[in-house]
Design an enzyme around this catalytic site. Structure first.
Site, PDB file in Angstrom:
ATOM      1  N   ASP A 358       0.824  -1.209   0.000  1.00 58.78           N
ATOM      2  CA  ASP A 358       0.000   0.000   0.000  1.00 58.78           C
ATOM      3  C   ASP A 358       0.861   1.263   0.000  1.00 58.78           C
ATOM      4  O   ASP A 358       0.517   2.269  -0.617  1.00 58.78           O
ATOM      5  CB  ASP A 358      -0.859   0.057   1.269  1.00 58.78           C
ATOM      6  CG  ASP A 358      -1.748  -1.147   1.476  1.00 58.78           C
ATOM      7  OD1 ASP A 358      -1.421  -2.212   0.943  1.00 58.78           O
ATOM      8  OD2 ASP A 358      -2.745  -1.011   2.201  1.00 58.78           O
ATOM      9  N   GLU A 486      -7.359  -9.763  -5.052  1.00 59.78           N
ATOM     10  CA  GLU A 486      -7.144 -10.968  -4.234  1.00 59.78           C
ATOM     11  C   GLU A 486      -8.345 -11.917  -4.271  1.00 59.78           C
ATOM     12  O   GLU A 486      -8.346 -12.918  -3.560  1.00 59.78           O
ATOM     13  CB  GLU A 486      -6.784 -10.576  -2.800  1.00 59.78           C
ATOM     14  CG  GLU A 486      -5.400  -9.932  -2.722  1.00 59.78           C
ATOM     15  CD  GLU A 486      -5.092  -9.312  -1.364  1.00 59.78           C
ATOM     16  OE1 GLU A 486      -6.049  -8.996  -0.630  1.00 59.78           O
ATOM     17  OE2 GLU A 486      -3.901  -9.148  -1.046  1.00 59.78           O
TER      18      GLU A 486
END
Lengths: 751, 751
Positions: A358, A486
């Protein structure tokens, strides 16, 4: 959506006291100074449900990895952030009975987070044992002195009769972690000490089985009060100072507490650590509350000076972006290259407080725009310093070079899902891209040509070993990966991963060609390696569908039963709470942009038609069940002039926690998602790009806004961009004259 | 390879005592009677490393599922076999000191497992405290009386002076599970009682959080001895009888113990259970050791009568196949349709003692050949009785119909790896195939047209919901599966799974067309369903490569970097101990046959050319790191006349545990792999097939063997097949005349 605070431009305020919202309130009123942070828990006794969390940057514990079935290569430990010594704890008695808002009769409750000055204030009137006492709690974590936390409690006797006030102030090592395999604690206390006005606890993290460093932490609280000191005591785990006084009707008393927290991260020996703790305590004791606060406030003022975003005509949007930047700055402002930006910062224990990709993918572009380059550079240095860990990770997988971890404190992978740990390797491209991004934005090549070239070279060695050559296709492929989406695991030839790997090799080759002979001698890139890398660049397989005109997320994607998200019954959303994992996996639904993550990263590399086709294909399949998803879709929608969608996505990202969209903010804030609002406004609505060293803008004004303006740092300048119904005004606030591109026109900015 | 026992045709014997091999020895000398079983641990005190495991069929505990990261749909509990009340425990003192082979000076050690009679005998001479005593331990678990275990200990004073012998015999509930999340125990003791000759413990499995039944177990041991009873006592957890006597030089004493174990699986109330326990104890007390043993031995003789395989010229091979059948029969002989065949039977705790697809895929074809049809039918009934659990499993995944579990005790899935639990769904075809296999072999349609049709229908409903239609390919596909080759996870269109799903739908349609109206009314298969199933049958996607002439394991398989196993450096084998999981996954290496599992199942459906091409392509990529792998490769190699390879694979499978090939037999035996030897000999070397209700043979004789012969049950007959250098002799031992096909010739067998 659950909004428990009022909408105010610079404040997060509520006058509503509801114990059911306690944890949510605590998350939202978190404070931090990059070095440490805490949730907005009550300092006084509270017997209801609460998470009184204080977290110290870089202080963590390696806990045994817990799995169902062990897989070869799994990391041995999972790093977790540990709750620090609680120095906020106070027990306030009115006429002999402890204040406890879980039970007390109260009135005039007000909780206020001032984002401009970073101070949390709480006012409450307690009616108790025939007394009526107004309590005012103030706290700030000094942005000027990283070791300092200041509290002030004012008790006003607003009742008709005199009242006894007792305040027992503690430094307490007996703290609980929510994130623990068992109910164990993580601190071994070394010393406790209390005298009349001071309480001190020095503790060390308990022994671990993995050979990682233990952390010693010294915590010393100094109290100033006109109450009488009645007792002080130290036990095995805490030190307490007791004060007491009689308050006549109409009178008030002020209780101040300055706590210094020092850690072995900064001091080599326990003796030195204790010495510094005492020295700093003495220093801050000499200054008044107002002096300490002024120093703190000035730092914040300077931050806002470079970064404030104003939105007129939409207070909710205004509050959203300020909250975003406030929480980002509270978590990280680049003072310490050993620290990073945890997905929950200092506001909770989920995700272990560790570092994820991130940072590079979402935080770097924001920090580049609103802080000095040194702030972002320290994020790059963090990875450079953890290169040894990245070597270790690649070695564990039997591969060459460096693989940066999915989750880490120390560079060594500490996550344990094979489909993520071993397979979500695009991170090794995102980290490369951040180096490029920094260099492109700042024009500063000193990192990439030195430390950066090392990082790039070792990541390229990893990629060159991780790809395989498919003899039947005459192409290099990457099998067995998980992309940013994901909701797909263990796929072959994820377009984003393949594209990033190819790009990383290309960028590394270009970088290696530019380094000094001295640096080249360290890198030792052989001709054979260069040829191999070039061959991979030339023959990398990138799945595309010519007919649809799209990049294909991975090999099997188009074989799916492809129906838009709008076809999912509303009561089955979010799918991650309603569908079995296998159903999610084989569905066409995308958790967060995957191909579109790549289109965003390399937005200038694609034609408008390519961007449009990919966005139109993938966005309708995207459920945005990652908090990181909305922002990049906002930017892309803006790029495609889908203005309505761009604004919707802005609203979703900027107020994610303020409105508790995901219904999980009680666990802590989505710190890395706090980047989304700024990206949507600046890259999205204002169309900011850097092309060949020049700033470009192509702004539009969201329909419901009257105007917006933001400040931006660029190569030594601060500029201000204001967009309203009359158009765009760009002005230079400081620095040398600058020519920018505004919607295709070259505009020279001078002061 | 580690061979710790001598090679003898009917015995597993050693005279070597090495504590380092203790667990391995215990596994290899396990006994069982289908209802219960135990490892060959020493009954007397032993302070070295040991796993004294006794396991009761169908008695288990649902333990909290332990995972790293929870996935939607994961089962809440993991069923585990629990170590039963230890009724074998004895403490033998010679001149006042306990015998303990971990420390004692000993001689003339001999451990012997008689496979023909299923009795374990151990002889050892102990030199201790001036005495020399030979101890002889005998034990059998009665095949005639499922609740009965008989022990006999004979002490011979072979020294020069008199010796005191004490034997304390216990029934002890304080047992440890190796497989436990923490170090908890699983039994709550209800009553303990000891009198002069009896020790009784009644215990119940501890409470669980999942609402599954608790099990009450009554264990009563009755002792016969000419030693003097000196004491008896009961504690909270155990009951003990103490005996003592003086043994003159040259004298001996015999100590017999008969233990009855009854469980609440058979008796509704605790009172009834205790009543039966007492009644059975009284019954067996009236019979002599020899009588009890004779009844037991007769059952085993009848089993061998139907199933014995003789190999001349290769004693190791002979011992291997007998050990295989012995351990299979010890684990399961079809008496109780609520029980099944755990991968480790009663010989260890790994895999939780639960039921896997191994039963249908590997055990059913063997039991069909060597036991009465009722034995196999009970394996089919087991699944029918667990249909409710299979409904539950499908529902948990949001799917219709029935999904049989990967791992279970009660029909409800209790495994927790998403890539297995949710994705290794070919099991729902293997279970269908077993119904077909039974019907084809026995000619008995009563199961398939009644219970079986229900099972097939509900599994087909699952498949019809689990496939999806790929609009772009105009084909039905199955995404997100794991095939038998667990070194690939979450693949799309695994050929084996797709083929089995298609076949299951076809077989179900054919079956539904034949059931009685009464059965049809229960099944309620609609016309629409039939049409949908037929459409899936017609348009199922089956990946093939025309050029290579092979079925493709899954969509991406041929894109891999395909190199044979022989290219892996020897020190990296087995890869599951040397490679990171991700490397295994993206490698082309196959754990056990996957496409070839299908070719074996449907061996008559493919041309010799197809079989050869697929075998030649896949076998060189197969690492055989599952114990189930070698057998089917042996059969296929034999089918292709690769005789040398067929024999190598036979050797690998039949002596897997005897030679501890996988270096893990100390955990327990590979019970379901015990099927491999028989499959290799009968289906492989002898080429046995059933085609259109007729038995076919096409035998060859392995070069190093002089001859082999086996017995086989077929539709009410027992036949004997003998193959030697002169050819094949097939004779009918019992039953009506039968015409078989021998290498293309019709041969009529009469007595």
């Amino acid at each position: 959506m659950k909004r428990i605070f009022d909408v105010r431009p610079w404040h997060v305020t509520t006058t509503d006291w509801n114990p059911a919202n306690k944890r949510l309130q605590e998350s939202m009123t978190s404070l931090g100074n990059g070095n440490l942070g805490m949730r907005g828990f009550f300092e006084e006794q509270y017997t209801g449900d609460t998470l009184p969390g204080i977290y110290l940057g870089g202080v963590w514990f390696p806990d045994k990895t817990r799995v169902g079935w062990w897989k070869n290569g799994y990391p041995k430990y999972f790093g977790k952030v540990i709750n620090a010594i609680n120095f906020m704890a106070t027990d306030i008695k009115i006429n002999g009975e402890s204040v406890d808002l879980a039970h007390d009769q109260i009135s005039d409750f007000k909780l206020d987070l001032d984002m401009q000055q970073s101070v949390l204030t709480r006012t409450v009137t307690v009616h108790k044992n025939d007394a009526t006492v107004q309590l005012v709690f103030e706290r700030f974590i000094s942005a000027a002195q990283k070791e300092l936390v200041v509290q002030r409690i004012t008790a006003n006797n607003i009742g008709d009769t005199a009242a006894t006030i007792e305040i027992a102030s503690a430094v307490d090592a007996n703290v609980v972690n929510e994130d623990a395999n068992y109910d164990e604690t993580f601190w071994n206390v070394l010393t406790t000490n209390a005298d009349q006005q001071q309480a001190t606890v020095v503790a060390i993290t308990k022994e671990n089985n993995f050979g990682t460093p233990r952390f010693t932490v010294g915590t010393q609280a100094t109290v100033k009060t006109d109450l009488d000191a009645v007792q002080h005591e130290q036990t095995d785990t805490k030190a307490v100072n007791d004060f007491k006084g009689q308050l006549a009707a109409g009178a008030h008393t002020v209780f101040e507490k300055r706590t210094i927290i020092v850690t072995s991260r900064d001091y080599a020996s326990q003796a030195e650590l204790e010495q510094q703790m005492v020295k700093l305590s003495q220093q801050v004791a000499q200054e008044s509350y107002d002096q300490l606060f002024a120093a703190h406030r000035n730092v914040w003022a300077a931050r806002w000076e470079k970064s404030d975003v104003q939105i007129n005509g939409d207070d909710a949007a205004q509050q959203g972006i300020r909250f975003n930047l406030f929480q980002l700055f509270s978590t990280y402002y680049g003072e310490d290259s050993r620290l990073n930006i945890g997905p929950k910062g200092f506001t909770g224990e989920k995700y272990g407080g560790a570092t994820y990709w991130d940072t590079e993918a979402f935080a770097v572009p924001v920090y580049l725009g609103i802080t000095d380059p040194s702030v972002t550079r320290n994020l790059l240095m963090y990875r450079y310093q953890q290169l040894d860990g990245a070597f270790h990770n690649a070695r564990e997988q039997g591969l060459k070079g460096a693989l940066y971890p999915m989750v880490t404190f120390d560079g060594i992978e500490s996550h344990n899902e094979w489909e993520i740990t071993f397979e979500e390797i695009h991170r090794n491209g995102d980290i490369a891209f951040a180096i490029y991004n920094y260099t492109r934005y700042t024009g500063d090549e000193s990192y990439v040509l030195n430390e950066g070239s090392r990082v790039l070279t070792e990541m390229s060695r990893f990629w060159a070993d991780r790809v395989h050559f498919s003899k039947r296709n005459h192409k290099y492929m990457i099998h067995g990966v998980t992309g940013p989406d994901e909701y797909e695991n263990n796929v072959d030839n994820n377009w984003y991963t393949n594209y990033l790997a190819q790009w990383t090799l290309k960028y590394t080759l270009a970088t290696v060609a530019k380094v000094t002979p001295a640096v080249a001698a360290k890198l030792q890139v052989t001709e054979q390696e260069k040829q191999q890398w070039q061959d991979i660049v030339d023959r990398m397989y990138l799945p595309e569908d010519k007919e649809l005109g799209i990049f294909v997320q991975h090999d099997g994607f188009l074989d799916k039963d492809i129906e838009p998200v709008s076809s999912i019954p509303a009561d089955e959303l979010p799918i991650n709470q309603h569908w079995s994992w296998d159903k999610i996996l084989r569905s066409p639904y995308i958790k967060q942009g995957d191909v579109l993550q790549g289109v965003w990263d390399f937005i200038d590399d694609f034609t408008p038609e390519q961007k449009k086709r990919n966005f139109d294909f993938y966005e309708p399949l995207t459920v945005h069940e990652s908090s990181l998803s909305a922002a990049i879709h906002s930017v892309l929608a803006a790029d495609l002039k889908y203005e309505k969608q761009a604004v919707e996505m802005y609203e979703r990202t900027s107020r994610l926690d303020l409105d508790n969209y995901n219904n999980d903010t009680d666990d802590g804030l989505h710190i890395t998602s706090m980047t989304g609002g700024w990206l949507a406004i600046v890259q999205g609505f204002a169309g900011m790009r850097v092309r060949d060293g020049q700033l470009h803008f192509a702004p539009f004004l969201p329909q419901k806004w009257d105007s917006y303006q933001f400040r931006q740092l660029f190569r030594g300048r601060i500029i201000k961009v204001k967009v309203d119904q009359n158009g765009t005004q760009i002005s230079l606030l400081s620095g040398e004259p600058l020519t920018i591109d505004l919607a295709g026109d070259q505009v020279k900015l001078t002061k």
